[in-house]
Design a protein around this motif. Structure first.
Motif, short mmCIF file in Angstrom:
data_model
loop_
_atom_site.label_atom_id
_atom_site.label_comp_id
_atom_site.label_asym_id
_atom_site.label_seq_id
_atom_site.Cartn_x
_atom_site.Cartn_y
_atom_site.Cartn_z
N GLN A 22 -1.33 70.97 -72.15
CA GLN A 22 -0.18 71.83 -72.82
C GLN A 22 1.36 72.18 -71.92
N ASP A 23 2.23 72.11 -72.36
CA ASP A 23 3.65 71.93 -71.48
C ASP A 23 3.63 73.24 -71.45
N CYS A 25 3.96 77.57 -73.13
CA CYS A 25 2.84 78.28 -74.24
C CYS A 25 3.93 79.65 -74.55
N CYS A 40 0.16 81.37 -78.53
CA CYS A 40 1.10 81.39 -78.17
C CYS A 40 1.50 80.41 -78.90
N ASN A 42 2.73 78.20 -82.55
CA ASN A 42 2.36 76.83 -82.39
C ASN A 42 3.42 75.65 -82.33
N PRO A 43 3.30 75.28 -81.80
CA PRO A 43 3.82 74.30 -81.24
C PRO A 43 5.16 72.72 -82.08
N SER A 44 4.96 73.08 -83.13
CA SER A 44 5.59 73.18 -84.68
C SER A 44 6.71 73.10 -84.78
N VAL A 46 7.93 75.34 -82.77
CA VAL A 46 8.74 75.44 -81.26
C VAL A 46 10.44 75.11 -81.22
#
Length: 210
Positions: A22-23, A25, A40, A42-44, A46
């Motif tokens: 993971q790049d 958080c 963190c 959710n990456p979607s 960000v």
């Protein structure tokens, strides 16, 4: 040729393994923070704005007592810092302004004088004081956990930017800890050797009781 092929395959495997890491958080403010910090997002969800903060472009709220304006860019204000171990702050000090004695339990600090003249220093655990007159462009490191301060030493406004080795450095102000509390005046007098009348005066000024 065989060695080149092996190196290429190894590079592809290594790149694939890094891709799984993971790049970042980004802090999820909708979830309660825990001892390890924020959860963190959710990456979607960000966005690029999670990694941008414009708050340090203007001074913070003014403290009439210390003649200073403080503005922080810690993880609580800047979600992209979460877990990265860095943060920033800004101090605008009027003539006679002071950033009073305080500590950061979780970070060392580097200050940069952007405008004016500043006296800055810290007190080591052996009670030796390290104090320096700083001018525009000078930087000074303030080690983690030690009492430190800054004072406007000039006849114009001073501007200082500070960077920290934590996204949440924490702060404990010495004067607030002593006089903005409900600890009995006689106990503070006994444990600090300060005069009770002066303690009561400072408690009244800073909002302490007892």
């Amino acid at each position: 040729m065989m060695i080149s092929s092996i190196c290429f395959i190894f590079f592809l495997i290594l790149s694939s393994s890094y891709a799984a890491v993971q790049d970042f958080c980004v802090a999820d403010y909708t979830a309660p923070p825990g001892p390890a910090g924020y959860s963190c997002k959710n990456p979607s969800d960000v966005k690029v704005d999670d990694f941008v903060y414009s708050g340090l472009g203007v001074p913070g709220n003014y403290s009439k007592l210390n003649k200073v304006r403080l503005k922080a860019a810690f993880v609580a204000q800047f979600p992209g810092l979460n877990g990265l171990g860095i943060s920033l702050a800004r101090a605008d000090m009027e003539v006679g302004g002071v950033v009073p004695m305080h500590t950061h339990r979780g970070a060392s600090e580097v200050i940069l004088v952007a405008e004016g003249k500043v006296i800055a220093g810290f007190i080591a655990s052996d009670n030796k004081a390290y104090v320096k007159n700083l001018k525009k462009g000078d930087i000074m490191v303030l080690p983690r956990g030690l009492l430190h301060f800054q004072v406007n030493a000039g006849d114009t406004r001073a501007l200082v930017f500070a960077s920290f080795s934590s996204d949440d450095p924490g702060v404990q102000n010495l004067e607030k800890s002593l006089f903005q509390n409900d600890l009995r005046t006689e106990l503070i007098a006994q444990t600090t050797l300060l005069d009770s009348a002066e303690i009561k005066k400072l408690k009244g000024l800073l909002g302490g009781t007892n």
